[in-house]
Design a protein around this motif. Structure first.
Motif, mmCIF file in Angstrom:
data_model
loop_
_atom_site.group_PDB
_atom_site.id
_atom_site.type_symbol
_atom_site.label_atom_id
_atom_site.label_comp_id
_atom_site.label_asym_id
_atom_site.label_seq_id
_atom_site.Cartn_x
_atom_site.Cartn_y
_atom_site.Cartn_z
ATOM 1 N N ILE A 78 -0.395 13.249 -3.986
ATOM 2 C CA ILE A 78 0.411 12.174 -3.396
ATOM 3 C C ILE A 78 -0.467 11.009 -2.979
ATOM 4 C CG2 ILE A 78 1.860 11.588 -1.417
ATOM 5 C CD1 ILE A 78 2.930 14.500 -1.648
ATOM 6 N N ARG A 79 -1.590 11.294 -2.320
ATOM 7 C CA ARG A 79 -2.485 10.225 -1.869
ATOM 8 C C ARG A 79 -3.106 9.490 -3.052
ATOM 9 N NH1 ARG A 79 -4.210 12.304 3.505
ATOM 10 N NH2 ARG A 79 -2.240 12.101 4.601
ATOM 11 N N GLY A 80 -3.393 10.212 -4.139
ATOM 12 C CA GLY A 80 -3.945 9.572 -5.330
ATOM 13 C C GLY A 80 -2.964 8.595 -5.949
ATOM 14 N N LYS A 81 -1.696 8.999 -6.037
ATOM 15 C CA LYS A 81 -0.673 8.103 -6.568
ATOM 16 C C LYS A 81 -0.475 6.911 -5.653
ATOM 17 C CE LYS A 81 2.022 11.585 -8.998
ATOM 18 N NZ LYS A 81 3.296 12.289 -9.049
ATOM 19 N N MET A 82 -0.577 7.147 -4.358
ATOM 20 C CA MET A 82 -0.375 6.077 -3.398
ATOM 21 C C MET A 82 -1.434 4.985 -3.568
ATOM 22 S SD MET A 82 -0.619 6.189 0.681
ATOM 23 C CE MET A 82 -2.361 6.415 0.446
ATOM 24 N N LYS A 83 -2.677 5.392 -3.747
ATOM 25 C CA LYS A 83 -3.753 4.414 -3.927
ATOM 26 C C LYS A 83 -3.545 3.593 -5.201
ATOM 27 C CE LYS A 83 -7.252 6.954 -1.427
ATOM 28 N NZ LYS A 83 -8.505 7.695 -1.496
ATOM 29 N N LYS A 84 -2.955 4.229 -6.215
ATOM 30 C CA LYS A 84 -2.760 3.570 -7.496
ATOM 31 C C LYS A 84 -1.571 2.610 -7.483
ATOM 32 C CE LYS A 84 -2.510 4.919 -12.343
ATOM 33 N NZ LYS A 84 -2.410 6.057 -13.265
ATOM 34 N N TYR A 85 -0.474 2.996 -6.832
ATOM 35 C CA TYR A 85 0.774 2.242 -6.932
ATOM 36 C C TYR A 85 1.179 1.510 -5.662
ATOM 37 C CZ TYR A 85 1.344 4.989 -11.160
ATOM 38 O OH TYR A 85 1.153 5.554 -12.392
ATOM 39 N N GLY B 120 -0.590 -1.850 0.639
ATOM 40 C CA GLY B 120 -1.634 -1.197 1.413
ATOM 41 C C GLY B 120 -1.114 -0.563 2.695
ATOM 42 N N LEU B 121 0.190 -0.629 2.912
ATOM 43 C CA LEU B 121 0.790 -0.031 4.102
ATOM 44 C C LEU B 121 1.485 1.265 3.716
ATOM 45 C CD1 LEU B 121 2.443 -3.193 5.642
ATOM 46 C CD2 LEU B 121 0.261 -2.179 6.253
ATOM 47 N N ARG B 122 1.315 2.291 4.549
ATOM 48 C CA ARG B 122 1.982 3.551 4.259
ATOM 49 C C ARG B 122 2.596 4.131 5.519
ATOM 50 N NH1 ARG B 122 -2.053 8.260 4.849
ATOM 51 N NH2 ARG B 122 -3.914 7.164 5.537
ATOM 52 N N GLN C 153 3.725 7.399 11.445
ATOM 53 C CA GLN C 153 2.863 6.235 11.681
ATOM 54 C C GLN C 153 2.908 5.325 10.471
ATOM 55 O OE1 GLN C 153 -1.020 7.954 12.110
ATOM 56 N NE2 GLN C 153 -0.842 8.072 14.328
ATOM 57 N N VAL C 154 2.833 4.026 10.724
ATOM 58 C CA VAL C 154 2.627 3.057 9.655
ATOM 59 C C VAL C 154 1.159 2.647 9.743
ATOM 60 C CG1 VAL C 154 3.214 0.796 8.729
ATOM 61 C CG2 VAL C 154 4.996 2.251 9.693
ATOM 62 N N ILE C 155 0.426 2.904 8.658
ATOM 63 C CA ILE C 155 -1.020 2.701 8.634
ATOM 64 C C ILE C 155 -1.374 1.641 7.610
ATOM 65 C CG2 ILE C 155 -3.239 3.813 8.178
ATOM 66 C CD1 ILE C 155 -1.927 6.436 9.072
ATOM 67 N N ASP C 156 -2.274 0.732 7.970
ATOM 68 C CA ASP C 156 -2.821 -0.256 7.045
ATOM 69 C C ASP C 156 -4.129 0.312 6.507
ATOM 70 O OD1 ASP C 156 -3.706 -2.407 5.628
ATOM 71 O OD2 ASP C 156 -3.685 -3.816 7.304
ATOM 72 N N ASP C 157 -4.133 0.713 5.247
ATOM 73 C CA ASP C 157 -5.318 1.344 4.662
ATOM 74 C C ASP C 157 -6.469 0.369 4.464
ATOM 75 O OD1 ASP C 157 -4.417 3.956 4.570
ATOM 76 O OD2 ASP C 157 -3.363 3.635 2.689
ATOM 77 N N ALA C 158 -6.178 -0.909 4.298
ATOM 78 C CA ALA C 158 -7.243 -1.897 4.105
ATOM 79 C C ALA C 158 -8.083 -2.048 5.375
ATOM 80 C CB ALA C 158 -6.656 -3.235 3.706
ATOM 81 N N VAL D 135 6.871 -0.331 2.843
ATOM 82 C CA VAL D 135 5.751 0.600 2.970
ATOM 83 C C VAL D 135 5.836 1.635 1.849
ATOM 84 C CG1 VAL D 135 5.518 0.380 5.474
ATOM 85 C CG2 VAL D 135 7.047 2.096 4.545
ATOM 86 N N TYR D 136 4.785 2.389 1.700
ATOM 87 C CA TYR D 136 4.758 3.527 0.785
ATOM 88 C C TYR D 136 4.933 4.781 1.625
ATOM 89 C CZ TYR D 136 3.297 6.510 -3.059
ATOM 90 O OH TYR D 136 3.261 7.461 -4.049
ATOM 91 N N PHE D 137 5.836 5.673 1.248
ATOM 92 C CA PHE D 137 6.115 6.876 2.031
ATOM 93 C C PHE D 137 5.132 7.969 1.654
ATOM 94 C CE2 PHE D 137 8.559 10.799 2.965
ATOM 95 C CZ PHE D 137 8.660 10.610 4.330
ATOM 96 N N ASP D 138 4.317 8.390 2.612
ATOM 97 C CA ASP D 138 3.322 9.435 2.420
ATOM 98 C C ASP D 138 3.806 10.680 3.154
ATOM 99 O OD1 ASP D 138 1.097 10.998 2.108
ATOM 100 O OD2 ASP D 138 -0.173 9.823 3.442
ATOM 101 N N ARG D 139 4.355 11.626 2.401
ATOM 102 C CA ARG D 139 4.884 12.836 3.018
ATOM 103 C C ARG D 139 3.807 13.883 3.229
ATOM 104 N NH1 ARG D 139 6.051 16.496 -1.323
ATOM 105 N NH2 ARG D 139 5.878 15.405 -3.302
ATOM 106 N N GLY D 140 2.591 13.576 2.802
ATOM 107 C CA GLY D 140 1.478 14.489 3.012
ATOM 108 C C GLY D 140 1.644 15.767 2.214
ATOM 109 N N ARG D 141 1.457 16.878 2.868
ATOM 110 C CA ARG D 141 1.533 18.173 2.182
ATOM 111 C C ARG D 141 2.914 18.801 2.238
ATOM 112 N NH1 ARG D 141 -1.742 21.884 6.521
ATOM 113 N NH2 ARG D 141 -0.290 21.551 8.203
ATOM 114 N N TYR D 142 3.877 18.088 2.791
ATOM 115 C CA TYR D 142 5.205 18.642 2.994
ATOM 116 C C TYR D 142 6.123 18.327 1.825
ATOM 117 C CZ TYR D 142 3.143 18.476 7.591
ATOM 118 O OH TYR D 142 2.277 18.602 8.637
ATOM 119 N N LYS D 143 7.017 19.255 1.524
ATOM 120 C CA LYS D 143 8.016 19.005 0.499
ATOM 121 C C LYS D 143 9.035 18.010 1.033
ATOM 122 C CE LYS D 143 7.699 23.478 -1.729
ATOM 123 N NZ LYS D 143 8.429 24.704 -2.101
#
Length: 112
Positions: free
Chosen positions: A11-18, A22-24, A37-42, A85-93
């Protein structure tokens, strides 16, 4: 447990690509609580956060807490001018409390 880590890395790999903004919106779920949380990766900075540990959310069921946290994080993000934002569900289904949080954030106006 290994499949959880594989899912998170995928999920994190796809997030970096698409992720053009830069907000997730990242979600963490424990047995009793849920955090968003809403995080600014930059900038490596948390811009907005909400959790079920806040004082306004006492003695509710877990699904109700997820609804409230979803609404609250979307409201706070829109107040800061964050609309997409991009939704990062982490390790959860994507089901249960995670899905409810995401759906409520969308209903409040957050796009992902």
């Amino acid at each position: 447990m290994a499949s959880d880590i594989k899912r998170q890395n995928r999920i994190r790999g796809k997030m970096k690509k698409y992720n053009p903004t830069g907000l997730r919106l990242t979600v963490f779920r424990s047995l009793k609580n849920i955090y968003a949380q809403v995080i600014d990766d930059a900038k490596n900075q948390t811009l907005v956060s909400a959790s079920s540990v806040e004082k306004a959310m006492d003695k509710k069921k877990k699904m109700e807490l997820s609804v409230e946290v979803g609404k609250l994080v979307a409201k706070r993000a829109l107040e800061k001018g964050i609309k997409e934002v991009y939704f990062d569900r982490g390790r959860y289904k994507y089901h249960g409390r995670i899905k409810v949080l995401a759906d409520c954030a969308r209903k409040e106006g957050l796009k992902f």
